[in-house]
Write an enzyme that holds these catalytic residues in place. Structure first.
Site, PDB file in Angstrom:
ATOM      1  N   PRO A   2       0.823  -1.209   0.000  1.00 50.96           N
ATOM      2  CA  PRO A   2       0.000   0.000   0.000  1.00 50.96           C
ATOM      3  C   PRO A   2       0.859   1.262   0.000  1.00 50.96           C
ATOM      4  O   PRO A   2       1.895   1.316   0.658  1.00 50.96           O
ATOM      5  CB  PRO A   2      -0.802  -0.123   1.297  1.00 50.96           C
ATOM      6  CG  PRO A   2      -0.817  -1.587   1.599  1.00 50.96           C
ATOM      7  CD  PRO A   2       0.502  -2.105   1.123  1.00 50.96           C
ATOM      8  N   GLU A   3       0.429   2.249  -0.753  1.00 51.08           N
ATOM      9  CA  GLU A   3       1.168   3.515  -0.800  1.00 51.08           C
ATOM     10  C   GLU A   3       0.527   4.523   0.146  1.00 51.08           C
ATOM     11  O   GLU A   3      -0.468   4.233   0.823  1.00 51.08           O
ATOM     12  CB  GLU A   3       1.249   4.004  -2.244  1.00 51.08           C
ATOM     13  CG  GLU A   3       1.903   2.948  -3.148  1.00 51.08           C
ATOM     14  CD  GLU A   3       2.454   3.473  -4.448  1.00 51.08           C
ATOM     15  OE1 GLU A   3       2.805   4.668  -4.528  1.00 51.08           O
ATOM     16  OE2 GLU A   3       2.566   2.682  -5.410  1.00 51.08           O
ATOM     17  N   ARG A 282      12.663  -3.640  -7.773  1.00 51.83           N
ATOM     18  CA  ARG A 282      11.290  -3.327  -8.172  1.00 51.83           C
ATOM     19  C   ARG A 282      11.253  -3.068  -9.673  1.00 51.83           C
ATOM     20  O   ARG A 282      12.258  -2.688 -10.279  1.00 51.83           O
ATOM     21  CB  ARG A 282      10.764  -2.093  -7.421  1.00 51.83           C
ATOM     22  CG  ARG A 282      10.783  -2.209  -5.909  1.00 51.83           C
ATOM     23  CD  ARG A 282       9.855  -3.310  -5.407  1.00 51.83           C
ATOM     24  NE  ARG A 282       8.472  -3.079  -5.770  1.00 51.83           N
ATOM     25  CZ  ARG A 282       7.639  -2.319  -5.058  1.00 51.83           C
ATOM     26  NH1 ARG A 282       8.072  -1.697  -3.950  1.00 51.83           N
ATOM     27  NH2 ARG A 282       6.382  -2.181  -5.421  1.00 51.83           N
TER      28      ARG A 282
END
Length: 292
Positions: A2-3, A282
């Site tokens: 989650p950001e 990433r």
């Protein structure tokens, strides 16, 4: 993971659903038993987010710190049904017939899976699973955690000048810098790629080569994007004119994203294939046509 917008939605939800009332805390899984005992029976007085950290403050002076990490999630249950991560109730969610004990506290269902922490009050409950961090800390320890974090664009105390000092002196690429939580707190893989696309910036540009004018525009855009995420509950980065149906209501990704998860697909602006590569563990997405 989650950001930042999700954590601020969580903080607001805890304030609304638990703030000002006594909370019963437990650890069905057992890994958080000592921490739960410290806040059990206390009043939740404050709730705030800083980057990807959620802080819940109690009248004892203790704070519950939660970092969801890659796999963490909150599940809330109340009279409007169950929902996850503090998002608004989904359409068609079943309403729950809540049972209460003699003291008026909700009797939640038997825990399912490894529930690290459970918070219960007179209107519902919250279950935490899979978080990378869940601990009760003092206010001094909370301040120490926050001191290690960069400015959070969603917080009123955010200082973009602090982030600029780091960015403007760094040889690291902007793609790396934006993911560092000690530079800007709350930015994850999606906001990183999408904000750089919207700014037309090559993600591999060293921080020290960015002009102050472009930095200010990038920061302001991140503030706007994160605020939209808090409002809508999901990330929207495409401008209306770049969506398949400009007049339609945005729906969750990928229709609301420019480059993330769209490897090889045509860019929504210039039709160049969206590029992707691994960077610091990433996947980085960008458009070679728009981000020169």
């Amino acid at each position: 993971m989650p950001e930042g917008h999700t954590l601020h939605r969580l903080a607001a939800h805890f304030e609304k659903a638990f703030g000002g009332g006594t909370v019963r805390a437990s650890s069905p899984q057992g890994r958080f038993s000592e921490g739960a005992a410290r806040v059990d029976g206390r009043v939740l007085t404050e709730s705030e987010a800083h980057g990807k950290h959620l802080f819940l403050g109690f009248d004892s002076g203790d704070w519950l710190r939660v970092h969801l990490g890659l796999y963490g999630a909150w599940t809330f249950g109340d009279a409007d049904g169950e929902r996850h991560l503090g998002a608004p109730r989904a359409e068609g969610a079943d309403r729950l017939d809540l049972e209460r004990d003699p003291d008026g506290f909700v009797v939640p269902p038997e825990p399912v899976g490894a529930v690290r922490a459970r918070l219960v009050n007179t209107s519902g409950w919250a279950d935490l699973r899979g978080a990378s961090a869940c601990e009760v800390i003092t206010v001094e320890e909370k301040h120490a955690v926050q001191a290690r974090l960069g400015p959070d664009p969603l917080r009123p105390d955010a200082d973009p000048e602090r982030a600029w000092r780091t960015v403007s002196r760094s040889r690291s690429s902007l793609a790396v810098l934006l993911m560092r939580q000690d530079v800007i707190a709350g930015i994850g893989n999606i906001y990183r790629a999408e904000s750089l696309f919207r700014a037309g910036i090559d993600p591999l540009t060293p921080g020290r080569e960015l002009t102050r004018e472009r930095w200010d525009a990038l920061w302001d855009d991140l503030v706007g994007l994160l605020r939209d995420g808090v409002r809508d509950g999901f990330i929207i980065t495409t401008r209306p004119e770049d969506r398949p149906d400009p007049g339609a209501r945005p729906v969750p990704r990928p229709d609301t994203l420019y480059v993330c998860y769209r490897t090889g697909d045509p860019c929504r602006v210039c039709s160049s294939p969206v590029a992707a590569t691994e960077l610091s563990g990433r996947t980085l997405y960008w458009c070679r046509g728009c981000q020169r």
